[in-house]
Design an enzyme around this catalytic site. Structure first.
Site, PDB file in Angstrom:
ATOM      1  N   ASP A  56       0.242  21.611  61.122  1.00 32.81           N
ATOM      2  CA  ASP A  56       0.960  21.020  59.994  1.00 32.81           C
ATOM      3  C   ASP A  56       0.105  19.963  59.311  1.00 32.81           C
ATOM      4  O   ASP A  56      -0.789  19.374  59.922  1.00 32.81           O
ATOM      5  CB  ASP A  56       2.258  20.372  60.474  1.00 32.81           C
ATOM      6  CG  ASP A  56       3.229  21.387  61.044  1.00 32.81           C
ATOM      7  OD1 ASP A  56       3.301  22.500  60.503  1.00 32.81           O
ATOM      8  OD2 ASP A  56       3.902  21.061  62.028  1.00 32.81           O
ATOM      9  N   ARG A  57       0.409  19.701  58.074  1.00 27.41           N
ATOM     10  CA  ARG A  57      -0.325  18.706  57.291  1.00 27.41           C
ATOM     11  C   ARG A  57      -0.368  17.360  58.007  1.00 27.41           C
ATOM     12  O   ARG A  57      -1.379  16.680  58.019  1.00 27.41           O
ATOM     13  CB  ARG A  57       0.324  18.553  55.905  1.00 27.41           C
ATOM     14  CG  ARG A  57      -0.335  17.490  55.035  1.00 27.41           C
ATOM     15  CD  ARG A  57       0.442  17.223  53.761  1.00 27.41           C
ATOM     16  NE  ARG A  57       1.822  16.857  53.986  1.00 27.41           N
ATOM     17  CZ  ARG A  57       2.251  15.650  54.359  1.00 27.41           C
ATOM     18  NH1 ARG A  57       1.401  14.679  54.586  1.00 27.41           N
ATOM     19  NH2 ARG A  57       3.537  15.411  54.526  1.00 27.41           N
TER      20      ARG A  57
END
Length: 175
Positions: A40-41
Site C-alpha cells: 500500500d502507498r
C-alpha cells in the site's frame, strides 16, 4: 531478473503515477520488470520485481503460501490475548485469516520515516514481528486493528527467503 526494492512511504507499487503520489518509475529505470505483489502507498519495505511471469506467479500465488514478514509499530501495549488472536487467525469482514507467527520485539533500527509517525505522549506504542502466508488487501493493518492494536507504521521486511537487509529506502538491488 529479480529485483529487491525498498519502497518508501507514499510511493505507489506501480510504474504509473496517480495524482500526487509517485510510482516506481521514479526509482527504477528498468524496462520489462513488474511488481510481484503490492504494498500500500502508506506501507514501506520490500517489494520484489521481476521480468519473469512464472516467477511472479510463484511469489504471489495464494496456493504457495509464501511467508511475508512485517515489522509493525502498533498503538498500545500488546496483551497476550491479542497476540494469541493474531497467532490463531483473526476474523475480518472477508473471512478468517490464516494463523500468523507473531511476537513482540524491541524497536528495530530502521531509517526515519518521511513523514514521521505521529506520536501521542499519553498512548504507548510497541513493535511486532508478524509473518503471514496470504496477502489480502491491507491485511496486516486490519488484523492488528481487529485485536485493538492500530498500526502506526508497517514495514515489509521479508518475502520467502528474500530480505530487505542492507537496502536503503528508495534503492534496489538485483538478486
Amino acid at each position: 531478473m529479480l529485483i529487491a526494492f525498498n519502497k518508501p512511504m507514499n510511493v505507489l507499487s506501480q510504474f504509473t503515477d496517480e495524482g500526487k503520489w509517485p510510482g516506481l518509475k521514479h526509482h527504477i529505470d528498468l524496462p520489462g520488470v513488474y511488481a510481484a505483489g503490492r504494498l500500500d502507498r502508506d506501507s514501506e519495505g520490500l517489494l520484489l520485481l521481476t521480468d519473469n511471469g512464472q516467477l511472479q506467479a510463484q511469489i504471489t500465488s495464494p496456493k504457495r503460501k509464501v511467508p511475508k514478514t512485517y515489522l509493525v509499530m502498533v498503538e498500545g501495549t500488546p496483551s497476550g490475548d491479542a497476540l494469541d488472536q493474531l497467532a490463531r487467525g483473526v476474523t475480518l469482514k472477508d473471512g478468517k485469516t490464516r494463523p500468523a507467527k507473531v511476537r513482540e520485539i524491541p524497536a528495530p533500527d530502521l531509517w526515519p520515516r518521511d513523514p514521521p509517525v505521529r506520536m501521542r505522549k499519553t498512548v504507548p506504542d510497541a513493535w511486532l514481528e508478524l509473518t503471514i502466508t496470504e496477502g489480502r488487501n491491507r491485511q496486516v493493518r486490519r488484523m492488528c486493528a481487529a485485536v485493538g492494536l492500530p498500526c502506526l507504521r508497517l514495514v515489509r521486511w521479508r518475502i520467502g527467503d528474500w530480505s530487505l537487509e542492507g537496502i536503503a529506502p528508495g534503492k534496489w538491488i538485483e538478486l
